[in-house]
Design a protein around this motif. Structure first.
Motif, short mmCIF file in Angstrom:
data_model
loop_
_atom_site.label_atom_id
_atom_site.label_comp_id
_atom_site.label_asym_id
_atom_site.label_seq_id
_atom_site.Cartn_x
_atom_site.Cartn_y
_atom_site.Cartn_z
N TYR B 304 0.88 -1.15 0.00
CA TYR B 304 0.00 0.00 0.00
C TYR B 304 0.92 1.20 0.00
CZ TYR B 304 -2.95 3.79 1.54
OH TYR B 304 -3.59 4.99 1.64
N LEU B 305 0.74 2.06 -0.98
CA LEU B 305 1.70 3.15 -1.22
C LEU B 305 1.04 4.50 -1.03
CD1 LEU B 305 3.82 2.73 -4.46
CD2 LEU B 305 4.60 3.17 -2.14
N SER B 306 1.55 5.30 -0.14
CA SER B 306 1.09 6.68 -0.07
C SER B 306 2.25 7.54 0.37
CB SER B 306 -0.07 6.81 0.92
OG SER B 306 0.41 6.63 2.23
N THR B 307 2.08 8.83 0.23
CA THR B 307 2.97 9.77 0.90
C THR B 307 2.10 10.50 1.91
OG1 THR B 307 2.56 11.43 -0.84
CG2 THR B 307 4.48 10.05 -1.09
N VAL B 308 2.70 10.95 3.02
CA VAL B 308 1.86 11.56 4.06
C VAL B 308 1.87 13.07 3.96
CG1 VAL B 308 2.16 9.62 5.65
CG2 VAL B 308 3.67 11.62 5.83
N SER B 309 0.75 13.63 4.39
CA SER B 309 0.62 15.08 4.43
C SER B 309 1.40 15.62 5.61
CB SER B 309 -0.86 15.45 4.58
OG SER B 309 -0.98 16.78 5.01
#
Lengths: 516, 516
Positions: B304-309
């Motif tokens: 699961y791939l995201s970048t964080v705010s």
């Protein structure tokens, strides 16, 4: 005069203001794409499209509805029968050989010059909208003030490389004189590159005269300072207005976009490769003609690409075939060695709803993978071009900034230092406080300003504002912080004098006849 | 029993009904991608990521918070210190060599079997949402009926290849027994492939027992019939729940998704290539462990791939770095010869506004160009996974159908006939009435049902309905036309008996302890 005009003003007050408002308005340099190209054809298929296009040119021919162009083609050695030109493939190849593979597009502020061609791309706002959705999201007829607003926003949005021209049609000004005010607005409110009206050969001459005032006629002889779009009427027709405007631009060595206007299935066959072959024939015929007008003049392989709805006959956006045709046209433009134009953020939605988001992102992604150089209609376009939305304009511009980051590819510069952080943190730790993170977070990961990534509780506490509301607030904040990149006083006065004279010469009342 | 279960029922009544409602519910076969892959790394860079990952495994190690796994690793020859395993690159390469490069994922209806690996991809709905936005676009807690609704929609939407599992969490049923009802709902309301709960090793065993009833235990020994997702806790941790569930699946030769849960910048370094290297090390450690459990068992390289705010710490969607990491992970999975999973239509928006559209289309496009095989969360995901939206679900599914068309590449089959139409029509004509157009229009160009391409006047006359309203109406129409693909009676009874027995055995009140 040319030098004085291009004095830089963005270093001082504007920079301090941007700092105060927290908004960076410094233009990103023209994109240098590192992303691999999406090429859906092998070499044999590229040659098959090329051969089919040449067959069309030789056997079906292209209608040039313009006596001068027909005479030019005949003089160049093409077979001409009535209004139909049948250029043979040898002549086409000979003519397009002199088209530059790349060129620099000059802005009033030379720091904002951009290169086109090879792996270099630019983002240009939409133009031509007869309506706008304004700062209150109301759909209405646009005015010169609305146009100025869009030119100001274009000036301030970092990923836009141009203020274009009639982003919206200023309906409060006579149509016969409109090109003068549109051009002046582009020149005055932004110091980025801009576009020129091609609504008639005379209008094009006026615009080029204004460029000569701003940049100097001599400078223009060897430097592109403006682009003009010339739409073809598919299938296989170029009309007098477009051809006359094309001649005006090419004679002064300024590039035109040779843009067949493709409504797939209506004015092309119902086949992606055959539509591409027809479009390619149309583009080649115009590109070749630019070189008859002036050998070596830069030009851009253009197109407007859509497929039509069987229900309404209207152009659709964001469909898979539009993406596939973009991939194919990119390959053809590279095959011929010509910079090419596409459309970046098309939408057919009536409001700035999710449809508009899907359509725009799908198109923008495809044209980036396709390797387009001149990514026009990259901000604001909705309702199949019938309106420009302020909200969508600023969101699309942020999407361009994101596409820009993706297009630049992964940044390996701090790879080893970042890996050392993995050793430091170890299994089960976290990176937020690590010195490498603190130093690199902002540059490593794009933070969209206009996407909300808060919790729903936080979002509700802030008023449950959807993206349209947030985008309009952002546009208002930008406009409040706008500082005009002031024109050289002499140039400004000369431009105003020119406009005043031409407005005396061109009857305002004769609204439909633009041939003056 | 296995054969009886997989009796086809879609040919007769369902087909007639679909015809009446104008909606085609026939599942598209698994996608065979013809689109070129977007590869942002050259061979040396792929090897650099590989080497960095191996260094991490050997020197930083991976925490396996599970006594059985630690013993398994030690027995396999890895260095183990406390809970940290330090597998050397030779061992990792030896273990992953037995992973199948592709496999067929079997459905109750064998016509809906799909292949994974090489150029073959599938679209799988989102799962795990604690809230839904329902048929009235109200955000609320989901029930078993809501879950059934999503399974019915999954059954009917042509580009979805799976009904997944807990698309929404059925909050009206005790958490300790929920996995039974979720699995039954997947099996009963759809005859496509589905997923299995991994919320505890015992839950996983229950799900696999139910599969044995439906497909036969012998059949499962050589045929994947279910997938289970095992999330890693980045950085570099696999926990007891996931590892126990993994063992349950692998022992019965059923594939798991080995999915590090990446919040770029929070649990990885602030660097795209270094985050990819860490993710790769994590995935490799779990993929290797599946082969210790059962050599040759299929498994899927997940993430699961995201970048964080930086503002909220929440995962973001549709950012350029997520796309870049997808391109890179695709290359790594191909380097190791393992099918890989990604997430397809992520959104962080709170409603189905334009933000959701941009985010989802950007992600879907990237994973298609990245060559992902198992495109999970391909429909419904919004609010960073906190809710599944019915409206977004059906629109995303149509987006998958559009991605499917783009992924298949241009259709050259009627190229010559389509070119003949250009000769027939000639300059200035139109193609709408041409026989080739009439025959090929529908197959040549995708017509989105949920995008509105009418004029604004027509759109206003129809009530000015934005995409959310149109999508909800479409979902209602689909559900009204739904026909259950009836389970074999014997299997149904056996499944119900099994659930009844297990619900007697598992205390419903003990809501938080799922270990039964």
């Amino acid at each position: 005069m040319a030098d004085g005009n291009r004095r830089v003003r963005s270093g001082g007050r504007a920079a301090r203001r941007a700092l105060r408002t927290g908004t960076d308005i410094a233009m990103l340099p023209g994109l240098r794409r590192a992303l691999p190209l999406c090429e859906v054809m092998d070499g044999a298929q590229v040659e098959r499209i090329d051969a089919a296009s040449m067959d069309i040119l030789e056997n079906v021919g292209v209608q040039f509805r313009d006596a001068v162009a027909l005479a030019d083609w005949a003089a160049a050695g093409a077979k001409v029968e009535g209004e139909i030109v049948y250029p043979d493939r040898g002549l086409i190849r000979e003519l397009i050989a002199s088209l530059p593979e790349s060129f620099t597009y000059h802005a009033r502020d030379p720091k904002k010059n951009v290169a086109l061609g090879d792996n270099q791309s630019i983002f240009v706002p939409m133009t031509g909208a007869p309506y706008l959705r304004d700062l209150d999201d109301r759909r209405r007829a646009p005015t010169l003030d609305d146009l100025a607003m869009f030119h100001k926003l274009s000036h301030m949005l970092p990923a836009l490389h141009s203020s274009a021209h009639h982003i919206v049609e200023p309906m409060d000004h006579p149509i016969s004189q409109r090109h003068l005010r549109i051009t002046y607005s582009s020149m005055k409110h932004s110091d980025k590159t801009f576009m020129g009206m091609t609504t008639s050969p005379k209008n094009a001459e006026d615009v080029l005269d204004m460029c000569a005032i701003l940049f100097g006629a001599d400078f223009m002889e060897s430097h592109p300072v403006i682009t003009g779009n010339c739409n073809g009427n598919s299938p296989l027709v170029w009309d007098e207005t477009m051809l006359g405007s094309m001649r005006a631009f090419c004679r002064r060595n300024q590039p035109v976009l040779c843009s067949p206007f493709v409504l797939g299935g209506a004015n092309t066959p119902a086949s992606v490769p055959a539509a591409a072959a027809q479009l390619n024939a149309e583009a080649l015929s115009a590109l070749a003609y630019t070189q008859i007008i002036r050998k070596g003049c830069p030009a851009i392989y253009g197109h407007y690409l859509s497929t039509v709805s069987m229900r309404s006959g209207a152009p659709m956006a964001g469909t898979p075939e539009i993406s596939l045709m973009n991939f194919m046209i990119g390959q053809m433009a590279r095959f011929y060695g010509v910079p090419w134009r596409t459309s970046g953020a098309l939408g057919g939605a009536k409001t700035f709803d999710a449809q508009a988001g899907y359509e725009s992102a799908a198109t923008l992604s495809a044209v980036l993978h396709a390797g387009a150089h001149y990514i026009w209609h990259a901000a604001g376009w909705n309702e199949a071009g019938m309106h420009c939305s302020v909200a969508k304009f600023v969101v699309d511009a942020e999407q361009c900034a994101m596409a820009y980051r993706m297009g630049a590819g992964p940044d390996w510069s701090d790879f080893d230092a970042a890996l050392a952080a993995v050793v430091d943190v170890g299994p089960g730790g976290h990176f937020l406080g690590h010195p490498h993170t603190l130093e690199h977070f902002e540059s490593a990961f794009f933070m969209p300003e206009l996407f909300d990534n808060n919790s729903i509780e936080q979002w509700q506490a802030e008023g449950s504002v959807e993206i349209t509301g947030r985008a309009l607030a952002h546009a208002r904040a930008l406009l409040a912080a706008y500082e005009e990149p002031v024109l050289d006083l002499g140039a400004d006065e000369a431009l105003r004098d020119f406009i005043a004279r031409r407005e005396r010469e061109i009857p305002a009342a004769d609204a439909l006849n633009t041939e003056y």
